[in-house]
Scaffold this motif. Structure first.
Motif, mmCIF file in Angstrom:
data_model
loop_
_atom_site.group_PDB
_atom_site.id
_atom_site.type_symbol
_atom_site.label_atom_id
_atom_site.label_comp_id
_atom_site.label_asym_id
_atom_site.label_seq_id
_atom_site.Cartn_x
_atom_site.Cartn_y
_atom_site.Cartn_z
ATOM 1 N N VAL A 59 106.603 100.967 0.219
ATOM 2 C CA VAL A 59 105.279 100.565 0.723
ATOM 3 C C VAL A 59 104.919 99.167 0.262
ATOM 4 N N SER A 60 105.163 98.859 -1.005
ATOM 5 C CA SER A 60 104.824 97.525 -1.515
ATOM 6 C C SER A 60 105.651 96.446 -0.837
ATOM 7 N N THR A 61 106.893 96.765 -0.488
ATOM 8 C CA THR A 61 107.739 95.807 0.230
ATOM 9 C C THR A 61 107.207 95.576 1.638
ATOM 10 N N ILE A 62 106.859 96.651 2.331
ATOM 11 C CA ILE A 62 106.336 96.543 3.691
ATOM 12 C C ILE A 62 105.042 95.733 3.725
ATOM 13 N N PRO A 68 104.825 94.736 11.648
ATOM 14 C CA PRO A 68 105.343 96.094 11.481
ATOM 15 C C PRO A 68 106.874 96.094 11.460
ATOM 16 N N VAL A 69 107.447 96.945 10.634
ATOM 17 C CA VAL A 69 108.897 96.947 10.428
ATOM 18 C C VAL A 69 109.565 98.125 11.140
ATOM 19 N N ILE A 70 110.849 97.957 11.405
ATOM 20 C CA ILE A 70 111.701 99.082 11.770
ATOM 21 C C ILE A 70 112.276 99.588 10.458
ATOM 22 N N LEU A 71 111.848 100.774 10.055
ATOM 23 C CA LEU A 71 112.188 101.303 8.735
ATOM 24 C C LEU A 71 113.365 102.255 8.856
ATOM 25 N N VAL A 72 114.470 101.876 8.214
ATOM 26 C CA VAL A 72 115.738 102.605 8.347
ATOM 27 C C VAL A 72 116.047 103.313 7.034
ATOM 28 N N GLU A 90 100.549 102.395 10.278
ATOM 29 C CA GLU A 90 100.239 101.226 11.108
ATOM 30 C C GLU A 90 101.168 100.053 10.847
ATOM 31 N N LYS A 91 101.905 100.102 9.746
ATOM 32 C CA LYS A 91 102.814 99.005 9.384
ATOM 33 C C LYS A 91 104.270 99.304 9.739
ATOM 34 N N ILE A 92 104.498 100.435 10.406
ATOM 35 C CA ILE A 92 105.862 100.834 10.748
ATOM 36 C C ILE A 92 105.991 100.939 12.264
ATOM 37 N N LYS A 93 106.841 100.118 12.815
ATOM 38 C CA LYS A 93 107.076 100.107 14.260
ATOM 39 C C LYS A 93 107.897 101.309 14.695
#
Length: 235
Positions: A59-62, A68-72, A90-93
């Motif tokens: 979370v702190s990295t995002i 928004p990131v693509i979180l793998v 809301e921060k994750i695509k």
């Protein structure tokens, strides 16, 4: 341009994504690969590591990334990316599960896993150490000798507590983040039947299938990158 944030699985570190990073960057994407607490170059003692500390790192990295990131998430980190999506949807695509655990609310890895890689327990610091003689057959059964040597050289003991900590997920937050799953049909760590049983419990936008072991970013590098590039395309 998309930003991929990669979260490694057990015993590993951000280094495990090094071989597929250049191909994504050449396609114009930004890549961030973190070390979870107690992994890679992070010096947190194993007994101080928990699922909560993993999620806090993600979370702190995002929150430091301006889109928004693509979180793998690979393997165990299916738990981590799921909880992170609950915290900051809301921060994750998009969530990308790479032969990863797909938890239901209130589950831990220990509630889902059956078997797993052969390892010894250090009771003093509550960590597991892989027995290297079994890695080739149990984990990297489709990967090259070069990748096997790289893996053995870089792995570290895995803190136990994150396997026991349960996720807390809701449909209104975690459940609203678009997700895809990359299944691996020759996986001996999380067998394909278990993968399919898990991803059937929720609605995924798409399932990608790779004829790979538990480490498709080694054994099927080109095909794995192609999946990620496709995932990043506008819908």
């Amino acid at each position: 341009m998309n930003t991929f944030l990669f979260v490694h699985g057990a015993f590993q570190g951000g280094w495990c994504w090094d071989q597929i990073t250049p191909a994504l960057q050449q396609k114009g994407h930004k890549v961030v690969a973190i070390d979870l607490p107690g992994s890679g170059e992070d010096v947190t003692p194993p007994q101080d590591v928990s699922l909560k500390s993993y999620v806090k790192k993600v979370v702190s990295t995002i929150e430091k990334i301006d889109q928004p990131v693509i979180l793998v998430g690979h393997s165990m980190s299916g738990m981590v990316i799921s909880q992170a999506a609950e915290e900051i949807p809301e921060k994750i695509k998009k969530l990308v599960y790479v032969c990863a655990f797909v938890p239901e609310n209130g589950q831990a890895v220990s509630d889902i896993a059956s078997g797993g890689p052969k390892a010894t327990l250090n009771e003093k610091d509550q960590s597991l150490t892989l027995i290297k003689e079994f890695i080739a057959d149990d984990m990297l059964n489709e990967s090259s000798e070069e990748d096997l040597r790289l893996f053995k050289r870089n792995i570290r003991p895995q803190p136990v507590q994150p396997f026991e900590d349960k996720v807390s997920l809701t449909n209104i937050r975690f459940g609203h983040v678009p997700s895809v799953y990359i299944e691996t049909t020759k996986d001996r760590s999380i067998p394909i039947d278990l993968q399919r049983q898990m991803y059937a419990t929720r609605s995924f936008e798409r399932i990608y299938t790779l004829d790979a072991d538990h480490f498709p970013f080694y054994s099927r590098k080109k095909e794995f990158v192609e999946c990620l590039v496709d995932i990043a395309q506008p819908q």
